[in-house]
Design an enzyme around this catalytic site. Structure first.
Site, mmCIF file in Angstrom:
data_model
loop_
_atom_site.group_PDB
_atom_site.id
_atom_site.type_symbol
_atom_site.label_atom_id
_atom_site.label_comp_id
_atom_site.label_asym_id
_atom_site.label_seq_id
_atom_site.Cartn_x
_atom_site.Cartn_y
_atom_site.Cartn_z
ATOM 1 N N LEU A 12 0.828 -1.208 0.000
ATOM 2 C CA LEU A 12 0.000 0.000 0.000
ATOM 3 C C LEU A 12 0.857 1.251 0.000
ATOM 4 O O LEU A 12 0.524 2.250 -0.649
ATOM 5 C CB LEU A 12 -0.950 -0.003 1.207
ATOM 6 C CG LEU A 12 -2.395 -0.412 0.890
ATOM 7 C CD1 LEU A 12 -2.970 0.359 -0.286
ATOM 8 C CD2 LEU A 12 -2.529 -1.885 0.638
ATOM 9 N N TYR A 127 -4.055 -13.005 13.265
ATOM 10 C CA TYR A 127 -3.963 -11.815 12.404
ATOM 11 C C TYR A 127 -5.245 -10.974 12.531
ATOM 12 O O TYR A 127 -5.191 -9.768 12.796
ATOM 13 C CB TYR A 127 -3.739 -12.253 10.951
ATOM 14 C CG TYR A 127 -3.780 -11.138 9.937
ATOM 15 C CD1 TYR A 127 -2.880 -10.078 9.994
ATOM 16 C CD2 TYR A 127 -4.731 -11.147 8.906
ATOM 17 C CE1 TYR A 127 -2.929 -9.051 9.056
ATOM 18 C CE2 TYR A 127 -4.786 -10.131 7.965
ATOM 19 C CZ TYR A 127 -3.885 -9.088 8.042
ATOM 20 O OH TYR A 127 -3.928 -8.064 7.118
HETATM 21 N N1 LIG Z 1 -2.129 -7.604 1.762
HETATM 22 C C1 LIG Z 1 -3.430 -7.821 1.880
HETATM 23 O O1 LIG Z 1 -4.011 -8.707 1.219
HETATM 24 C C2 LIG Z 1 -4.251 -6.990 2.797
HETATM 25 C C3 LIG Z 1 -5.624 -7.177 2.825
HETATM 26 C C4 LIG Z 1 -6.375 -6.399 3.676
HETATM 27 C C5 LIG Z 1 -5.763 -5.457 4.485
HETATM 28 N N2 LIG Z 1 -4.419 -5.298 4.460
HETATM 29 C C6 LIG Z 1 -3.836 -4.327 5.370
HETATM 30 O O2 LIG Z 1 -3.234 -3.283 4.615
HETATM 31 C C7 LIG Z 1 -2.079 -2.788 5.284
HETATM 32 C C8 LIG Z 1 -0.913 -2.754 4.344
HETATM 33 O O3 LIG Z 1 -0.781 -4.045 3.766
HETATM 34 P P1 LIG Z 1 0.350 -4.370 2.716
HETATM 35 O O4 LIG Z 1 -0.173 -5.450 1.849
HETATM 36 O O5 LIG Z 1 0.871 -3.106 2.132
HETATM 37 O O6 LIG Z 1 1.427 -5.010 3.723
HETATM 38 P P2 LIG Z 1 2.982 -5.217 3.486
HETATM 39 O O7 LIG Z 1 3.310 -5.205 2.045
HETATM 40 O O8 LIG Z 1 3.343 -6.408 4.325
HETATM 41 O O9 LIG Z 1 3.595 -3.890 4.158
HETATM 42 C C9 LIG Z 1 3.650 -3.676 5.531
HETATM 43 C C10 LIG Z 1 4.888 -2.861 5.823
HETATM 44 O O10 LIG Z 1 4.936 -2.576 7.226
HETATM 45 C C11 LIG Z 1 6.286 -2.752 7.644
HETATM 46 N N3 LIG Z 1 6.376 -2.934 9.088
HETATM 47 C C12 LIG Z 1 6.288 -4.089 9.796
HETATM 48 N N4 LIG Z 1 6.491 -3.841 11.105
HETATM 49 C C13 LIG Z 1 6.704 -2.513 11.223
HETATM 50 C C14 LIG Z 1 6.997 -1.675 12.326
HETATM 51 N N5 LIG Z 1 7.081 -2.154 13.572
HETATM 52 N N6 LIG Z 1 7.168 -0.354 12.109
HETATM 53 C C15 LIG Z 1 7.091 0.148 10.850
HETATM 54 N N7 LIG Z 1 6.830 -0.602 9.758
HETATM 55 C C16 LIG Z 1 6.638 -1.923 9.943
HETATM 56 C C17 LIG Z 1 6.713 -3.971 6.867
HETATM 57 O O11 LIG Z 1 8.107 -4.144 6.912
HETATM 58 P P3 LIG Z 1 8.698 -5.663 6.801
HETATM 59 O O12 LIG Z 1 8.248 -6.189 5.490
HETATM 60 O O13 LIG Z 1 10.175 -5.433 6.942
HETATM 61 O O14 LIG Z 1 8.106 -6.417 7.958
HETATM 62 C C18 LIG Z 1 6.175 -3.625 5.488
HETATM 63 O O15 LIG Z 1 7.080 -2.806 4.764
HETATM 64 C C19 LIG Z 1 -1.898 -3.697 6.505
HETATM 65 O O16 LIG Z 1 -2.425 -3.041 7.623
HETATM 66 C C20 LIG Z 1 -2.711 -4.911 6.211
HETATM 67 O O17 LIG Z 1 -3.190 -5.516 7.395
HETATM 68 C C21 LIG Z 1 -3.651 -6.027 3.607
#
Ligand SMILES: NC(=O)c1ccc[n+]([C@@H]2O[C@H](COP(=O)([O-])OP(=O)(O)OC[C@H]3O[C@@H](n4cnc5c(N)ncnc54)[C@H](OP(=O)(O)O)[C@@H]3O)[C@@H](O)[C@H]2O)c1
Length: 285
Positions: A12, A127
């Protein structure tokens, strides 16, 4: 408008950076990931907002791997719940708006009818429980908040989303076993980011379900990816227990974009159109 994207290196975060050029050209983006600001550390978070004074905070920082969350609940709750709490406290301190991303996993997925924003939550996975705790903290600590629940997100910034896993797999395999009993609405991070950038310009606070339109199971999703990739790979439908590339999670957590329709806020593209667009941009093999 100054926008802080916490967790900016993920899907995102990347999509928000890509889409802001066209949809919020006036915005100054402040990008941080865990190496710059660890959202679980309240003093780092408060220090960042004190120095930079953002108008809006996007909480994109999360542990999204369902298996990792099951194995390490303390880690999941620390990032997904306490991290959200810290950003909400910071938003409230400087009167910024905050937008938290959340998930369909807040529902139990038992009934076979899409969930809207007013349905009862009942998460079954660590989760889902940790994300719901994050939602509750944001509601408790930040007055001007948006919560967006989405589903099966794909975008650049992750090699482990379902689309990229299938694209990687079909480079070497001729046959894949994919679950036909998990249903969702594949959603492009770019389409979601466009809506997020639009929403923060308003005061339409609250919780929204935002996915691309249309519903499919993982098997149908994989077939469409393979078709668009023009690969001759056999996709075999199997139950989740025997499937590759998906974790055990609720089987039917389709979200109904009820409130954005009621309020006439936005229309999301179909998942098939969004997937085609993504493959055009990203599939350069
Ligand atoms: N992906 C999906 O299908 C999906 C669906 C519904 C909702 N969401 C929600 O959308 C949001 C973004 O999802 P996304 O797919 O973009 O996830 P993502 O690609 O996993 O990105 C999450 C980012 O947060 C970083 N992070 C982890 N721990 C952290 C910390 N303590 N402080 C700062 N940054 C940290 C991660 O770093 P590392 O990679 O180094 O851990 C990663 O760069 C999340 O809240 C997720 O729950 C996602």
């Amino acid at each position: 408008m100054k926008i802080w994207i916490a967790g900016a290196a993920g899907q995102l975060g990347c999509a928000l950076n890509d889409m802001a050029k066209e949809h919020r050209p006036d915005a100054e983006l402040l990008n941080t990931d865990i190496d710059e600001v660890d959202v679980t550390d309240l003093s780092q978070v408060l220090g960042f907002v004190k120095e930079h004074q953002p108008d809006v905070i996007f909480d994109c920082a999360a542990v999204t791997d369902v298996g990792v969350c099951e194995d390490s609940p303390k880690y999941a709750f620390k990032v997904n719940a306490v991290g959200a709490r810290n950003l909400a406290i910071a938003a409230s301190r400087i009167q910024a708006k905050i937008l938290l991303l959340s998930t369909d996993d807040v529902f139990n997925g038992i009934r076979q009818v899409p969930y809207h924003e007013f349905d009862e939550t009942d998460p079954m996975t660590v989760y889902g429980k940790s994300k719901l705790a994050g939602e509750n903290y944001v509601k408790e600590f930040a007055h001007d908040h948006f919560i967006i629940r989405s589903n099966w997100v794909f975008g650049r910034g992750s090699r482990t989303n379902f689309v990229n896993q299938i694209l990687d797999a079909i480079e070497t395999k001729t046959e894949l076993h994919i679950s036909d009993d998990q249903y969702g609405s594949p959603t492009s991070a770019n389409a979601l980011a466009v809506f997020m950038l639009h929403l923060i310009g308003s005061e339409e606070y609250g919780t929204y379900h935002v996915t691309c339109s249309g519903v499919c199971n993982r098997y149908e999703f994989a077939k469409e990816i393979v078709r668009l990739a023009k690969k001759d790979v056999k996709i075999i439908p199997v139950r989740t227990k025997k499937a590759e590339y998906c974790s055990a999670r609720p089987t039917f957590t389709v979200l109904d974009n009820f409130l954005i329709q009621v309020l006439g806020l936005h229309e999301m593209p179909t998942w098939i159109d969004a997937l085609e667009e993504y493959m055009k941009q990203e599939y350069k093999r």
